[in-house]
Design a protein around this motif. Structure first.
Motif, PDB file in Angstrom:
ATOM      1  N   ASP A 195      53.204-103.878  26.675  1.00 33.09           N
ATOM      2  CA  ASP A 195      52.292-105.005  26.445  1.00 33.09           C
ATOM      3  C   ASP A 195      50.899-104.593  26.928  1.00 33.09           C
ATOM      4  OD1 ASP A 195      50.813-107.319  26.428  1.00 33.09           O
ATOM      5  OD2 ASP A 195      52.331-108.560  27.396  1.00 33.09           O
ATOM      6  N   LEU A 196      49.988-104.381  25.977  1.00 39.66           N
ATOM      7  CA  LEU A 196      48.600-104.031  26.296  1.00 39.66           C
ATOM      8  C   LEU A 196      47.652-105.111  25.783  1.00 39.66           C
ATOM      9  CD1 LEU A 196      48.599-100.200  25.495  1.00 39.66           C
ATOM     10  CD2 LEU A 196      48.724-101.306  27.726  1.00 39.66           C
ATOM     11  N   CYS A 197      48.112-106.336  25.808  1.00 40.15           N
ATOM     12  CA  CYS A 197      47.323-107.468  25.340  1.00 40.15           C
ATOM     13  C   CYS A 197      45.959-107.496  26.033  1.00 40.15           C
ATOM     14  CB  CYS A 197      48.092-108.752  25.625  1.00 40.15           C
ATOM     15  SG  CYS A 197      47.355-110.241  24.984  1.00 40.15           S
ATOM     16  N   GLY A 198      44.873-107.521  25.242  1.00 44.33           N
ATOM     17  CA  GLY A 198      43.530-107.553  25.792  1.00 44.33           C
ATOM     18  C   GLY A 198      42.923-106.187  26.030  1.00 44.33           C
ATOM     19  N   SER A 199      43.625-105.113  25.649  1.00 46.56           N
ATOM     20  CA  SER A 199      43.103-103.768  25.871  1.00 46.56           C
ATOM     21  C   SER A 199      41.891-103.492  24.984  1.00 46.56           C
ATOM     22  CB  SER A 199      44.203-102.738  25.571  1.00 46.56           C
ATOM     23  OG  SER A 199      43.673-101.431  25.523  1.00 46.56           O
ATOM     24  N   ASN A 200      41.011-102.586  25.437  1.00 48.38           N
ATOM     25  CA  ASN A 200      39.864-102.199  24.612  1.00 48.38           C
ATOM     26  C   ASN A 200      40.100-100.856  23.924  1.00 48.38           C
ATOM     27  OD1 ASN A 200      39.802-100.703  26.947  1.00 48.38           O
ATOM     28  ND2 ASN A 200      37.597-100.913  27.289  1.00 48.38           N
ATOM     29  N   MET A 201      41.367-100.489  23.728  1.00 44.78           N
ATOM     30  CA  MET A 201      41.691 -99.231  23.057  1.00 44.78           C
ATOM     31  C   MET A 201      41.345 -99.306  21.570  1.00 44.78           C
ATOM     32  SD  MET A 201      45.833 -99.255  22.656  1.00 44.78           S
ATOM     33  CE  MET A 201      46.707-100.673  21.950  1.00 44.78           C
ATOM     34  N   THR A 202      41.218 -98.130  20.963  1.00 48.01           N
ATOM     35  CA  THR A 202      40.935 -98.020  19.536  1.00 48.01           C
ATOM     36  C   THR A 202      42.191 -97.538  18.804  1.00 48.01           C
ATOM     37  OG1 THR A 202      40.247 -95.703  19.613  1.00 48.01           O
ATOM     38  CG2 THR A 202      38.577 -97.365  20.152  1.00 48.01           C
ATOM     39  N   ASN A 203      42.049 -97.297  17.523  1.00 43.60           N
ATOM     40  CA  ASN A 203      43.170 -96.786  16.732  1.00 43.60           C
ATOM     41  C   ASN A 203      43.691 -95.456  17.271  1.00 43.60           C
ATOM     42  OD1 ASN A 203      42.566 -99.000  15.154  1.00 43.60           O
ATOM     43  ND2 ASN A 203      42.780 -97.909  13.216  1.00 43.60           N
ATOM     44  N   ASP A 204      42.785 -94.620  17.818  1.00 44.36           N
ATOM     45  CA  ASP A 204      43.206 -93.330  18.369  1.00 44.36           C
ATOM     46  C   ASP A 204      44.192 -93.524  19.519  1.00 44.36           C
ATOM     47  OD1 ASP A 204      41.609 -92.007  16.562  1.00 44.36           O
ATOM     48  OD2 ASP A 204      39.915 -91.782  17.953  1.00 44.36           O
ATOM     49  N   GLY A 205      43.901 -94.480  20.381  1.00 47.14           N
ATOM     50  CA  GLY A 205      44.796 -94.747  21.501  1.00 47.14           C
ATOM     51  C   GLY A 205      46.142 -95.256  21.039  1.00 47.14           C
ATOM     52  N   LEU A 206      46.130 -96.135  20.034  1.00 53.69           N
ATOM     53  CA  LEU A 206      47.381 -96.684  19.513  1.00 53.69           C
ATOM     54  C   LEU A 206      48.223 -95.595  18.854  1.00 53.69           C
ATOM     55  CD1 LEU A 206      49.250 -99.023  18.957  1.00 53.69           C
ATOM     56  CD2 LEU A 206      47.853 -99.620  16.958  1.00 53.69           C
ATOM     57  N   GLU A 207      47.584 -94.713  18.109  1.00 53.32           N
ATOM     58  CA  GLU A 207      48.301 -93.599  17.478  1.00 53.32           C
ATOM     59  C   GLU A 207      48.948 -92.702  18.529  1.00 53.32           C
ATOM     60  OE1 GLU A 207      45.707 -91.515  14.880  1.00 53.32           O
ATOM     61  OE2 GLU A 207      45.457 -93.187  13.479  1.00 53.32           O
ATOM     62  N   ALA A 208      48.223 -92.455  19.620  1.00 52.20           N
ATOM     63  CA  ALA A 208      48.768 -91.626  20.696  1.00 52.20           C
ATOM     64  C   ALA A 208      50.009 -92.274  21.302  1.00 52.20           C
ATOM     65  CB  ALA A 208      47.701 -91.403  21.767  1.00 52.20           C
ATOM     66  N   ILE A 209      49.986 -93.595  21.457  1.00 53.32           N
ATOM     67  CA  ILE A 209      51.137 -94.310  22.005  1.00 53.32           C
ATOM     68  C   ILE A 209      52.347 -94.183  21.082  1.00 53.32           C
ATOM     69  CG2 ILE A 209      52.040 -96.626  22.458  1.00 53.32           C
ATOM     70  CD1 ILE A 209      49.296 -97.311  23.647  1.00 53.32           C
ATOM     71  N   LEU A 210      52.144 -94.311  19.802  1.00 58.60           N
ATOM     72  CA  LEU A 210      53.255 -94.209  18.851  1.00 58.60           C
ATOM     73  C   LEU A 210      53.886 -92.822  18.893  1.00 58.60           C
ATOM     74  CD1 LEU A 210      51.811 -96.124  15.769  1.00 58.60           C
ATOM     75  CD2 LEU A 210      53.442 -96.951  17.477  1.00 58.60           C
ATOM     76  N   ILE A 211      53.077 -91.811  19.162  1.00 60.39           N
ATOM     77  CA  ILE A 211      53.594 -90.436  19.252  1.00 60.39           C
ATOM     78  C   ILE A 211      54.256 -90.193  20.608  1.00 60.39           C
ATOM     79  CG2 ILE A 211      52.957 -87.996  19.286  1.00 60.39           C
ATOM     80  CD1 ILE A 211      50.669 -88.704  17.354  1.00 60.39           C
ATOM     81  N   GLY A 212      53.599 -90.619  21.684  1.00 59.93           N
ATOM     82  CA  GLY A 212      54.081 -90.328  23.029  1.00 59.93           C
ATOM     83  C   GLY A 212      55.221 -91.211  23.501  1.00 59.93           C
ATOM     84  N   CYS A 213      55.404 -92.365  22.864  1.00 61.02           N
ATOM     85  CA  CYS A 213      56.471 -93.306  23.264  1.00 61.02           C
ATOM     86  C   CYS A 213      57.387 -93.560  22.064  1.00 61.02           C
ATOM     87  CB  CYS A 213      55.873 -94.620  23.762  1.00 61.02           C
ATOM     88  SG  CYS A 213      54.666 -94.423  25.098  1.00 61.02           S
ATOM     89  N   PRO A 214      58.235 -92.603  21.715  1.00 55.61           N
ATOM     90  CA  PRO A 214      59.024 -92.688  20.481  1.00 55.61           C
ATOM     91  C   PRO A 214      60.126 -93.740  20.503  1.00 55.61           C
ATOM     92  CG  PRO A 214      59.696 -90.784  21.771  1.00 55.61           C
ATOM     93  CD  PRO A 214      58.486 -91.346  22.450  1.00 55.61           C
TER      94      PRO A 214
END
Length: 284
Positions: A195-214
């Motif tokens: 849960d990262l509700c309210g985060s200021n991350m961009t698409n790059d950060g979200l893509e990294a999460i999808l890769i790093g947290c399979p």
């Protein structure tokens, strides 16, 4: 004429004869504040049951909205509950009060913690650099509107290999920053819920999460205004994550976070207008 059966005239059941485990189950439903302020003062039997460390494996203390002087009393009650747990505490939730000193008190005396939930606390979260090393069995950590930096996330990830559920809710920044997201991706590969509700991350950060947290099954990115999920990334999230909450989904169940977001958004607008000379006062 009304006929009263003999069974109806029998004495009512004696609550004091109830097995301790049944009475303990009932008392636990009252909550930490009610038990320590009232229930354990009722009789010696209830007091004896309330002193059993098994009663305090789960502690939940929340500050009410209408009492601004409640902080010290809640800190006192929380410390009392920690003492009564005798190190058997496995699940604690604190909301609306507390500071680093209280958290240090809790974590130094609670070596079996598996779940921690902290909402709207004061302080700089200095405990985060020390506490995770004591809890290799920690499975859930939820921090809403509290200070946490990239180094903290790294320490948590390195020392809590069983962590499956992680929450960081914060809406105080308007810049684009993927540091928190990248730290999660790099150090928390076993997450099932994020849960990262309210985060200021961009698409790059979200893509990294999808890769790093399979193994992710649930992902909450509500109020993440820097995300653009109209293309393939949004489709990938929807297809891969069983429980995915979009940036524009309702946040009505995030009361503290929503109020904070509204306040800081209004403050941000005021600062912009103040710099341009359009407004000189801030009202909230």
């Amino acid at each position: 004429m009304v006929v009263v059966s003999s069974s109806a005239m029998e004495d009512p059941p004696n609550w004091m004869e109830m097995p301790d485990e049944v009475m303990a189950n009932i008392l636990q439903r009252l909550g930490t504040k009610e038990i320590l302020n009232n229930a354990w003062k009722v009789c010696t039997t209830w007091r004896r049951i309330c002193k059993d460390p098994a009663m305090w494996k789960v502690i939940d203390v929340q500050k009410s909205d209408n009492d601004v002087e409640e902080h010290l009393d809640l800190e006192r009650l929380t410390k009392k509950a920690i003492d009564l747990s005798c190190g058997e505490l496995i699940d604690i939730s604190i909301s609306g009060f507390g500071n680093d000193d209280l958290l240090d008190y809790i974590f130094l005396r609670s070596g079996k913690l598996k779940r921690v939930s902290l909402t709207y606390l004061r302080g700089k979260a200095c405990w985060l650099t020390r506490a995770p090393k004591r809890f290799p069995q920690l499975e859930e950590l939820h921090i809403s509107l509290g200070f946490i930096n990239v180094e903290d996330i790294e320490v948590i990830g390195r020392n809590c290999p069983q962590l499956k559920s992680f929450t960081v809710n914060k809406v105080f920044q308007w810049s684009h920053n993927d540091d928190h997201a990248l730290a999660v991706a790099n150090y928390m590969p076993e997450l099932r819920l994020l849960d990262l509700c309210g985060s200021n991350m961009t698409n790059d950060g979200l893509e990294a999460i999808l890769i790093g947290c399979p193994h992710l099954e649930s992902l909450d990115v509500r109020m993440c205004s820097n995300l653009n999920l109209k293309g393939n990334l949004g489709k990938l999230c929807t297809e891969r994550i069983k429980d995915f909450m979009h940036p524009n989904d309702s946040s009505e169940n995030c009361r503290y976070l929503l109020l904070s977001y509204e306040f800081y958004h209004e403050l941000h607008v005021f600062l912009q207008e103040w710099k341009s000379g359009a407004r000189s006062t801030f009202r909230w």
